[in-house]
Design an enzyme around this catalytic site. Structure first.
Site, PDB file in Angstrom:
ATOM      1  N   GLU A  21     -10.158  -4.625 -19.062  1.00  0.00           N
ATOM      2  CA  GLU A  21      -9.556  -4.493 -18.176  1.00  0.00           C
ATOM      3  C   GLU A  21      -8.694  -5.003 -17.356  1.00  0.00           C
ATOM      4  O   GLU A  21      -8.159  -5.900 -16.760  1.00  0.00           O
ATOM      5  CB  GLU A  21     -11.128  -4.749 -16.894  1.00  0.00           C
ATOM      6  CG  GLU A  21     -11.826  -3.929 -16.917  1.00  0.00           C
ATOM      7  CD  GLU A  21     -13.350  -4.084 -16.071  1.00  0.00           C
ATOM      8  OE1 GLU A  21     -12.669  -5.173 -14.802  1.00  0.00           O
ATOM      9  OE2 GLU A  21     -14.364  -4.101 -15.718  1.00  0.00           O
ATOM     10  N   ASN A  60     -11.069  -1.760 -23.194  1.00  0.00           N
ATOM     11  CA  ASN A  60     -12.367  -0.915 -22.436  1.00  0.00           C
ATOM     12  C   ASN A  60     -11.802  -1.569 -20.762  1.00  0.00           C
ATOM     13  O   ASN A  60     -11.677  -2.273 -20.488  1.00  0.00           O
ATOM     14  CB  ASN A  60     -13.225  -1.959 -22.349  1.00  0.00           C
ATOM     15  CG  ASN A  60     -14.996  -1.474 -21.852  1.00  0.00           C
ATOM     16  OD1 ASN A  60     -14.736   0.311 -22.055  1.00  0.00           O
ATOM     17  ND2 ASN A  60     -15.610  -2.078 -20.935  1.00  0.00           N
ATOM     18  N   HIS A 109     -17.138   4.915 -15.094  1.00  0.00           N
ATOM     19  CA  HIS A 109     -18.201   4.844 -13.462  1.00  0.00           C
ATOM     20  C   HIS A 109     -17.955   5.777 -12.480  1.00  0.00           C
ATOM     21  O   HIS A 109     -16.603   5.518 -12.002  1.00  0.00           O
ATOM     22  CB  HIS A 109     -17.553   2.917 -12.290  1.00  0.00           C
ATOM     23  CG  HIS A 109     -18.143   2.215 -14.136  1.00  0.00           C
ATOM     24  ND1 HIS A 109     -19.836   1.890 -14.235  1.00  0.00           N
ATOM     25  CD2 HIS A 109     -17.627   1.271 -14.368  1.00  0.00           C
ATOM     26  CE1 HIS A 109     -20.252   0.824 -14.381  1.00  0.00           C
ATOM     27  NE2 HIS A 109     -18.459   0.714 -15.021  1.00  0.00           N
ATOM     28  N   GLU A 135     -19.597   2.641 -19.834  1.00  0.00           N
ATOM     29  CA  GLU A 135     -20.789   2.062 -18.628  1.00  0.00           C
ATOM     30  C   GLU A 135     -21.411   3.061 -17.833  1.00  0.00           C
ATOM     31  O   GLU A 135     -20.640   3.074 -16.372  1.00  0.00           O
ATOM     32  CB  GLU A 135     -20.021   0.812 -18.262  1.00  0.00           C
ATOM     33  CG  GLU A 135     -19.179  -0.129 -19.145  1.00  0.00           C
ATOM     34  CD  GLU A 135     -18.973  -1.219 -18.470  1.00  0.00           C
ATOM     35  OE1 GLU A 135     -18.601  -1.006 -16.735  1.00  0.00           O
ATOM     36  OE2 GLU A 135     -17.759  -1.535 -19.229  1.00  0.00           O
ATOM     37  N   ASP A 151     -22.234   5.588 -15.129  1.00  0.00           N
ATOM     38  CA  ASP A 151     -23.387   5.919 -14.130  1.00  0.00           C
ATOM     39  C   ASP A 151     -22.966   6.470 -12.770  1.00  0.00           C
ATOM     40  O   ASP A 151     -21.508   6.580 -12.946  1.00  0.00           O
ATOM     41  CB  ASP A 151     -24.017   4.805 -13.536  1.00  0.00           C
ATOM     42  CG  ASP A 151     -22.897   3.264 -12.878  1.00  0.00           C
ATOM     43  OD1 ASP A 151     -21.474   3.571 -12.733  1.00  0.00           O
ATOM     44  OD2 ASP A 151     -23.300   2.211 -13.238  1.00  0.00           O
TER      45      ASP A 151
END
Ligand SMILES: *[C@@H]1O[C@H](CO)[C@@H](O)[C@H](O)[C@H]1NC(C)=O
Length: 395
Positions: free
Chosen positions: A151, A194, A230, A260, A262
């Site tokens: 990030e 990432n 996400h 990641e 979801d």
């Protein structure tokens, strides 16, 4: 009926007539390395949840939720703490599951001795390199991949300075320095950048592509782009935009992975049907891109999700499978390898060190790759080793 069906399947499986099946088995049959999940100490301590995490037919890979982050692994300067992460790694190894290790340099979950230390540039660089050498060294040979930098970009694709001790003190140079340090500590690990909101084409995704080029220009290795994924139920849209986005990263010579995933839906009024469709869309996109090595979900049960008041995962809070489970299986395709195999570009053999202009490149230095014009011979005893089309390194 379901009971009878599962008894029959179990009987058939014991005769070897039905292959073991699951999210990971299907991903592998479709040519991928893994389907995996984030796992935490909380899951390890919940026997029923952990039984699901241990099933390698569903999960071929783990990522630690918090246990490998800076504040967990170096809570005070020079004092390293690996106990909680070691338990997760040990369980993965016992079950033949890969580790994606996460995360070395992030602006968040950094202990206050770093953020309040008022260190100058050179000191902070040495603290960062020492952290990476220790943590990556501790897990050397056990991490299929590392999220080296997490990030580092603003939403407009520029480098994050505000709120980041790394960006504000060192500047963007911390990024290639971190990748070089990770490569030195475990030359076999796949090193990833990432980030979130890079899943589709846009300013931030372009920024991440520029970041990858910047790391390569500095001469440090970078092997993968982690798309956090996400996402929100009903806002996922079509697979084609994820395919073209992943292809843009693949064109830079790096792997891609959803790291990641979801897909949020409010727990008060969930839409599990649409959520299942949206999971299938991401799986289908990954399946279509040979550089997409796998998908990791950020947990697997709504019982343990980081998103408040949401039901974003594949098992419900009672640890029962939701519609997303079968949708993911079907999107991967048949378990017997009937899915369209994705072709993987095979790496050319390591280039032997041909003499060029009398100069030699040092250990770890770049020695080849498209557009590279520097020394192509490595100092003894190192060999110029192919990393990707853009990067060979003296190893
Ligand atoms: C900190 O030092 C590094 C390495 O010498 C350099 O690349 C970077 O530009 C420096 N940052 C600042 C803000 O001076």
């Amino acid at each position: 009926m379901p009971a009878l069906k599962s008894i029959l399947l179990a009987a058939l499986a014991s005769t070897g007539l039905v292959a073991a099946d699951g999210l990971n088995s299907r991903a592998k049959a479709a040519g991928k390395k893994y389907f995996g999940t984030e796992v935490s100490g909380q899951v390890l301590n919940d026997g029923s949840a952990n039984a699901i995490a241990k099933n390698a037919e569903d999960f071929g890979q783990y990522t630690c939720e918090n246990e490998m982050k800076f504040d967990a692994t170096e809570p005070s300067r020079g004092t390293f703490s690996y106990g909680n992460a070691d338990k997760i790694v040990a369980q993965a190894q016992a079950n033949g599951q890969l580790m994606r290790c996460h995360a070395l340099v992030w602006h968040s979950q950094v202990p206050s001795w770093v953020t309040n230390g008022r260190f100058d540039n050179a000191t902070l660089i040495s603290i960062m390199k020492n952290h990476i050498a220790n943590v990556v060294g501790h897990y050397k040979g056990k991490c299929y991949a590392w999220d080296v930098v997490n990030e580092a970009l603003n939403e407009d694709g520029s480098y994050r300075n505000s709120g980041s001790v790394w960006g504000s003190t060192i500047g963007p140079a911390f990024i290639p320095i971190a990748f070089a340090a990770a490569a030195a500590a475990d030359p076999a690990a796949k090193l990833y950048y990432n980030d979130y909101n890079c899943d589709r084409p846009g300013a931030k995704s372009t920024g991440a592509q520029n970041l990858i080029k910047m790391v390569k220009a500095y001469g440090a290795p970078i092997h993968g782009m982690g798309l956090q994924g996400h996402l929100t139920t009903g806002q996922v849209g079509s697979a084609s935009q994820y395919v073209s986005n992943m292809q843009a990263f693949a064109n830079l010579g790096v792997d891609v992975a959803f790291t990641e995933l979801d897909i949020a839906t409010p727990s008060s009024s969930p839409n599990f049907g649409q959520q299942a469709t949206d999971y299938a869309t991401i799986v289908s996109a990954c399946k279509q891109v040979s550089a997409c090595v796998g998908i990791t979900t950020w947990g697997f049960t709504d019982k343990y999700t980081w998103i408040s008041n949401s039901a974003p995962l594949i098992w419900n809070t009672n640890l029962q499978k939701k519609p997303a489970y079968d949708a993911i299986l079907n999107a991967w395709g048949s378990s017997s390898g009937g899915g369209t195999p994705t072709t993987t570009t095979s790496a050319p053999a390591a280039t032997s060190s041909a003499p060029s202009g009398g100069c030699t490149a040092a250990h770890w230095a770049q020695c080849g790759g498209q557009g590279y014009t520097g020394c192509k011979t490595c100092e003894a005893p190192y060999k110029c080793t192919y990393g990707n089309d853009w990067y060979s390194q003296c190893l």
